[in-house]
Write a protein that holds these residues in place. Structure first.
Motif, mmCIF file in Angstrom:
data_model
loop_
_atom_site.group_PDB
_atom_site.id
_atom_site.type_symbol
_atom_site.label_atom_id
_atom_site.label_comp_id
_atom_site.label_asym_id
_atom_site.label_seq_id
_atom_site.Cartn_x
_atom_site.Cartn_y
_atom_site.Cartn_z
ATOM 1 N N LEU B 201 41.243 78.924 42.650
ATOM 2 C CA LEU B 201 41.952 79.535 41.518
ATOM 3 C C LEU B 201 43.334 80.016 41.927
ATOM 4 O O LEU B 201 44.327 79.768 41.247
ATOM 5 C CB LEU B 201 41.162 80.728 40.978
ATOM 6 N N ILE B 202 43.401 80.707 43.047
ATOM 7 C CA ILE B 202 44.684 81.263 43.478
ATOM 8 C C ILE B 202 45.657 80.140 43.794
ATOM 9 O O ILE B 202 46.811 80.138 43.360
ATOM 10 C CB ILE B 202 44.485 82.174 44.703
ATOM 11 N N ALA B 203 45.166 79.155 44.565
ATOM 12 C CA ALA B 203 46.066 78.070 44.944
ATOM 13 C C ALA B 203 46.499 77.271 43.719
ATOM 14 O O ALA B 203 47.647 76.826 43.633
ATOM 15 C CB ALA B 203 45.385 77.172 45.963
ATOM 16 N N ALA B 204 45.595 77.089 42.777
ATOM 17 C CA ALA B 204 45.971 76.342 41.577
ATOM 18 C C ALA B 204 47.016 77.095 40.778
ATOM 19 O O ALA B 204 47.955 76.507 40.248
ATOM 20 C CB ALA B 204 44.733 76.077 40.727
ATOM 21 N N THR B 205 46.854 78.416 40.666
ATOM 22 C CA THR B 205 47.877 79.199 39.967
ATOM 23 C C THR B 205 49.236 79.031 40.633
ATOM 24 O O THR B 205 50.267 78.942 39.972
ATOM 25 C CB THR B 205 47.502 80.691 39.957
ATOM 26 N N PHE B 213 53.068 83.700 40.964
ATOM 27 C CA PHE B 213 53.757 82.859 41.938
ATOM 28 C C PHE B 213 54.919 82.103 41.315
ATOM 29 O O PHE B 213 55.247 81.009 41.745
ATOM 30 C CB PHE B 213 52.776 81.836 42.517
ATOM 31 N N ASP B 214 55.535 82.639 40.299
ATOM 32 C CA ASP B 214 56.520 81.823 39.598
ATOM 33 C C ASP B 214 57.951 82.154 39.973
ATOM 34 O O ASP B 214 58.864 81.911 39.205
ATOM 35 C CB ASP B 214 56.337 81.958 38.085
ATOM 36 N N PHE B 287 41.770 80.710 30.472
ATOM 37 C CA PHE B 287 41.897 82.107 30.049
ATOM 38 C C PHE B 287 42.153 83.014 31.238
ATOM 39 O O PHE B 287 42.956 83.953 31.176
ATOM 40 C CB PHE B 287 40.622 82.535 29.321
ATOM 41 N N ILE B 288 41.470 82.737 32.348
ATOM 42 C CA ILE B 288 41.699 83.567 33.537
ATOM 43 C C ILE B 288 43.136 83.432 34.012
ATOM 44 O O ILE B 288 43.784 84.410 34.384
ATOM 45 C CB ILE B 288 40.713 83.172 34.659
ATOM 46 N N VAL B 289 43.659 82.198 33.954
ATOM 47 C CA VAL B 289 45.056 82.019 34.376
ATOM 48 C C VAL B 289 46.001 82.804 33.467
ATOM 49 O O VAL B 289 46.937 83.462 33.936
ATOM 50 C CB VAL B 289 45.412 80.519 34.392
ATOM 51 N N PHE B 290 45.740 82.759 32.160
ATOM 52 C CA PHE B 290 46.582 83.539 31.237
ATOM 53 C C PHE B 290 46.470 85.025 31.528
ATOM 54 O O PHE B 290 47.443 85.768 31.492
ATOM 55 C CB PHE B 290 46.154 83.295 29.791
ATOM 56 N N TRP B 291 45.265 85.453 31.796
ATOM 57 C CA TRP B 291 44.997 86.866 32.040
ATOM 58 C C TRP B 291 45.788 87.353 33.240
ATOM 59 O O TRP B 291 46.454 88.387 33.202
ATOM 60 C CB TRP B 291 43.508 87.009 32.290
ATOM 61 N N ILE B 292 45.721 86.569 34.323
ATOM 62 C CA ILE B 292 46.469 86.952 35.512
ATOM 63 C C ILE B 292 47.967 86.982 35.205
ATOM 64 O O ILE B 292 48.691 87.862 35.661
ATOM 65 C CB ILE B 292 46.174 85.977 36.670
ATOM 66 N N ARG B 293 48.412 86.007 34.394
ATOM 67 C CA ARG B 293 49.832 85.993 34.082
ATOM 68 C C ARG B 293 50.278 87.253 33.381
ATOM 69 O O ARG B 293 51.345 87.790 33.639
ATOM 70 C CB ARG B 293 50.128 84.798 33.188
#
Lengths: 372, 375, 194
Positions: B201-205, B213-214, B287-293
């Motif tokens: 998950l982390i690496a994919a983000t 990571f942006d 959804f988790i990716v959005f949440w972290i964002r």
């Protein structure tokens, strides 16, 4: 660990132009960058210069109150307070107690609103993409609703008058104010949970943009900038004005003077301001809100005064020279952001480019105040 | 194999099937994802998101696409013509071709490759070139810097992601994606390999250039990212590519860790249920990716790189080692679970302690102060 | 009167009118103000520099000292370095245009160690408007002096970077002078009318 440079590298100039994606107003800085490190920084100000001091020489002591709002557009009440206090001191007017209490309540709520704005904008700079902004501005809206109840205005209040305040508080203000304080406390706790203990936030802000204490004092840094360096200088304590000697509050200080400490000091100041508002609400007396027998046209006796107050950003001072007319002969506005911004170069040189924006955000400048 | 090979020619058959099935589905899904992100992130930020264009703002992406299509296509005079114009395609096409190997249901997979996982990862890695071309071809030194940093970030995070997936493949014994899913019919792999899931998950983000990571692409705080000189259709291709790769990564995660279309009862209950499972699981990861964002500040580029090389990569090596042990010595699979959870908990605690030590005096005090009454 | 009576009347007597600053000791003594002495700072300065002529007056909050231009650097160095004065905090620097009576440069200083403040004024004639720079004493003087120079036309001799700060780079006007009108002149950017 240093790496020997074998190549000849060229430094690059990056212009962070007058139009920012970040929300700090019209400010320009030119960063000279060697790879990732900032080697030099040249700030250019003056984009918001409107000749406020010259204008103030042509406005009498009621018109000038509105201009103070527009100079310090996030701590409006505090700037107005400085102006009317200067006039009242020179004219030796006795302000009624109720008006003084109202002024303290408005000032402190204004301080909380200003710091909320800081947390929102700073959260955006650090990269939380609007979450901190949304939360902070929701809290700020609560305070602005209160202000709208009292003054009818959302931003440029023009509420104080020489000798008191313009109108009395509306009925039901006390309950609304107490409710807002409760909600604000929850809001501060929310923002604290979002940012303060966030590891990424700590990594981005700790040990970034520190300034040595001696330099800070020489530059004339004040307010949360100076208190973050560990100096407990707060004009409400050191040179008390209005009723601040009657309230019980602490002056928070940081230990390292870096960006995290400045954020931290402002968060704590919000909590302390809420304490002051609660005490003021409890002690609020009845009575008139404007001094009696004020002349229609206010003429100040000849004299000079340097009136300073504790603005949300530091020491806001007005050096007023009066020659007996109904307008000031000279009004010098000593704004805290002007002095705070001078230190930007010293704070940023040696850091990464990405830190430059964060450091600028942590100074919490108000461009209208810098440029007047 | 979906409905056999058409026209007798496998290449033509693949192209036609891509055109007929993949392109419309992907376009609609990507537009839906854009809308979903704005709504979800808006809700996290105590606001509503798009509300006016269509019911609940559903037509917002359509409106954005129309606007982008009608914009003038500006090309800088000094831009290197080939790099500048090829870059969006170089980014988009590799992402596109990964769809060939992704299984949506038991029967709906374009080509059930035996090297499916390898193929998908290789194709995703190719897309790094697109950002480099964009940065270089823009004749803009800030775009060049941004492009180089973006490429460096993608390469650095490629390694933990691949190794985490490799760890799972070691235990599964195959690289065939459909076969992996069928093995998860009883228990999804995330139960045995939570550590690998978290690393993935982390690496994919980070691969997707999403917060936290942006930094290379959100360098618009100070300068522009690699795509700064693009406008109109070209820019919309970058935008679509970002969301398409988000979708692909989430499908990959769902397929490898969450059981894809098979768990629970996928094989027994038929096609619609399998589709629904796939949608829900990839939706969960998205959804988790959005949440972290919505929740985390941005990491600085040097912190980001040191995080990849000094924290994630050693963790993946440890995970790989543990997996190797389990396979070689034929240990029961719950050993993997226990080991993963222990390692994960230890790392998290270690990082927290190391970072919070810096603010030990301040942490937690604002909350008590905020509730302090007059003393 | 006996000592007891003196002591009881001391604290409970008539409160002085609120127009003079009342310095009460606050609950937390950090940063609290000391008892005021009218002219205290002035007598400190006279003690440190007995041969310098000061004009002194008490404003509402501060003591304002007027010095001559020749003594300015000595006075400021003493203010900065002498441990009895210790004015380390640079408040502000500005000017006042008294037209025929000259231009006045005003400095505001504060001491964080002794918690006293002072205003120092220097009067210079209109046709010979310069004062020495104080950038070497306080870093904060830099921008304040630049602004005062561009607003009043007072030259700060020795300033390392006397460019315009708030106005455009190519403008050579001094707007805060009384003979500069408020609104009659329109300048377009890039056209230096003067």
């Amino acid at each position: 660990m240093t790496i020997e440079r074998e190549f000849e590298t060229v430094t690059m100039d990056i212009n962070v132009g007058p139009q920012h994606p970040a929300t700090h107003g019209v400010f320009r800085m030119v960063l000279t960058v060697d790879g990732e490190r900032v080697v030099d920084l040249e700030p250019y100000i003056g984009y918001m210069h409107r000749g406020g001091e010259k204008l103030s020489e042509n406005m009498d002591y009621r018109q000038g109150i509105g201009y103070q709002d527009r100079t310090c557009y996030l701590s409006q009440f505090i700037a107005e307070h400085a102006y009317v206090l200067a006039a009242e001191r020179l004219m030796e007017i006795q302000v009624p107690e109720r008006a003084e209490y109202i002024r303290v309540i408005m000032d402190e709520l204004n301080r909380v609103a200003s710091h909320m704005m800081f947390v929102g904008a700073f959260g955006q700079d650090v990269g939380t993409f609007g979450t901190a902004f949304g939360y902070a501005f929701r809290e700020r809206e609560r305070i602005q609703d209160l202000f709208e109840e009292v003054t009818g205005e959302r931003l440029m209040y023009s509420y104080y008058r020489v000798g008191g305040v313009a109108w009395d508080l509306p009925p039901g203000f006390e309950e609304s104010c107490r409710r807002v304080i409760r909600e604000l406390r929850q809001g501060i706790a929310d923002l604290d949970g979002l940012l303060t203990t966030n590891e990424v936030f700590i990594e981005r802000t700790r040990d970034v943009g520190a300034i040595p204490v001696e330099d800070a004092i020489e530059y004339g840094l004040s307010g949360p900038m100076l208190r973050a360096c560990g100096v407990p200088f707060d004009i409400r304590r050191a040179e008390p004005y209005s009723l601040y000697d009657r309230f019980d509050f602490e002056v928070p200080v940081g230990d390292r003077g870096d960006v995290f400490d400045r954020y931290w000091v402002r968060m704590q100041e919000m909590a302390q301001s809420l304490r002051i508002v609660e005490q003021a609400l409890e002690q609020l007396p009845g009575g008139p809100i404007l001094a009696e027998r004020l002349p229609r046209m206010l003429r100040l006796p000849p004299g000079e005064i340097y009136q300073r107050v504790e603005d949300a950003r530091g020491e806001y001072g007005l050096y007023l020279v009066s020659r007996g007319a109904n307008k000031p002969y000279r009004l010098k506005m000593r704004s805290p952001s002007f002095s705070n911004l001078q230190a930007l170069r010293d704070m940023t040189v040696g850091h990464y480019v990405a830190d430059a924006v964060i450091i600028l955000g942590s100074i919490d400048i108000v461009l209208c105040e810098v440029d007047r | 194999m979906i409905l056999g090979i058409w026209f007798g020619n496998p290449i033509l058959d693949a192209l036609v099937k891509i055109g007929v099935f993949i392109v419309p589905v992907m376009t609609v899904t990507v537009m839906f994802l854009i809308w979903a992100e704005r709504k979800v992130v808006g809700r996290f930020q105590a606001r509503l998101g798009p509300m006016r264009t269509g019911p609940f703002g559903l037509l917002q992406s359509v409106a954005d696409a129309l606007k982008l299509l009608t914009k003038e296509d500006v090309r800088p005079a000094l831009a290197d013509r080939w790099s500048f114009e090829l870059a969006p395609f170089a980014l988009f096409i590799p992402i596109f071709i990964t769809f060939v190997a992704l299984p949506f249901t038991q029967d709906w997979v374009l080509r059930n490759l035996d090297l499916g996982l390898f193929y998908v990862l290789a194709a995703l890695a190719l897309s790094t070139l697109g950002l480099l071309l964009a940065g270089w071809g823009s004749a803009n030194k800030y775009a060049l810097l941004g492009g180089v940093r973006a490429a460096a970030q993608m390469i650095s995070y490629e390694l933990p992601m691949v190794f985490a997936l490799l760890a799972v493949a070691v235990v599964a014994g195959t690289l065939n994606l459909n076969a992996m899913i069928e093995q998860q019919a009883r228990v999804p792999y995330v139960v045995y390999q939570p550590l690998a899931f978290v690393i993935f998950l982390i690496a994919a983000t980070a691969e997707l250039h999403r917060q936290p990571f942006d930094m290379p692409v959100a360098e618009s705080e100070v300068v522009g990212g690699p795509t700064v000189e693009y406008s109109g259709i070209r820019w919309s291709m970058f935008y679509l590519a970002e969301y398409a790769s988000l979708w692909i990564t989430s499908i990959l995660g769902a397929v490898i860790f969450l059981g894809g279309w098979a768990w629970p009862y996928g094989q027994e209950w038929g096609l619609p249920w399998q589709l629904a499972l796939g949608a829900v699981k990839s939706g969960l990861i998205i959804f988790i990716v959005f949440w972290i964002r919505a929740s985390m500040p941005r990491m600085r580029i040097d912190q980001l790189m040191s995080y990849a090389w000094k924290v994630l990569l050693p963790l993946t090596f440890v995970a790989l080692l543990v997996n190797g042990f389990v396979v070689v010595y034929d240990l029961p699979l719950w050993v993997l679970t226990v080991a993963s959870v222990l390692i994960l908990a230890g790392t998290v605690a270690g990082i927290q302690r190391a970072v919070k030590r810096k603010v030990r005096a301040q942490v937690g005090a604002v909350r008590s102060l905020a509730y302090a009454r007059r003393s | 009167m006996s000592e007891e009576q003196e002591r009881t009347t001391g604290g409970e007597g008539e409160r002085p009118p609120r127009r003079t600053p009342e310095m009460q000791v606050t609950k937390s003594d950090e940063g609290a103000a000391p008892e005021p002495e009218v002219g205290g700072v002035a007598s400190l300065f006279r003690e440190v520099l007995p041969d310098v002529v000061f004009g002194a007056e008490q404003q509402a909050y501060d003591v304002a000292l007027t010095v001559s231009r020749e003594d300015l650097v000595r006075v400021m160095e003493a203010a900065r370095r002498d441990p009895r004065l210790a004015f380390d905090y640079f408040r502000f620097n500005s000017g006042v245009d008294y037209q025929a009576e000259g231009l006045e440069v005003v400095y505001g200083l504060y001491s964080l160690t002794h918690k006293h403040s002072v205003i120092i004024k220097v009067r210079v004639p209109q046709d010979d408007a310069w004062v020495p720079t104080l950038v070497h004493l306080w870093k904060g003087a830099n921008w304040h002096e630049r602004e005062t120079r561009e607003m009043f036309g007072i030259e700060f001799r020795g300033h390392p970077d006397p460019r315009n700060l708030l106005l455009d780079e190519d403008l050579d006007i001094h707007p805060l002078r009384k003979d500069h009108p408020l609104a009659e002149i329109e300048l377009k950017q890039g056209e230096n009318v003067f």
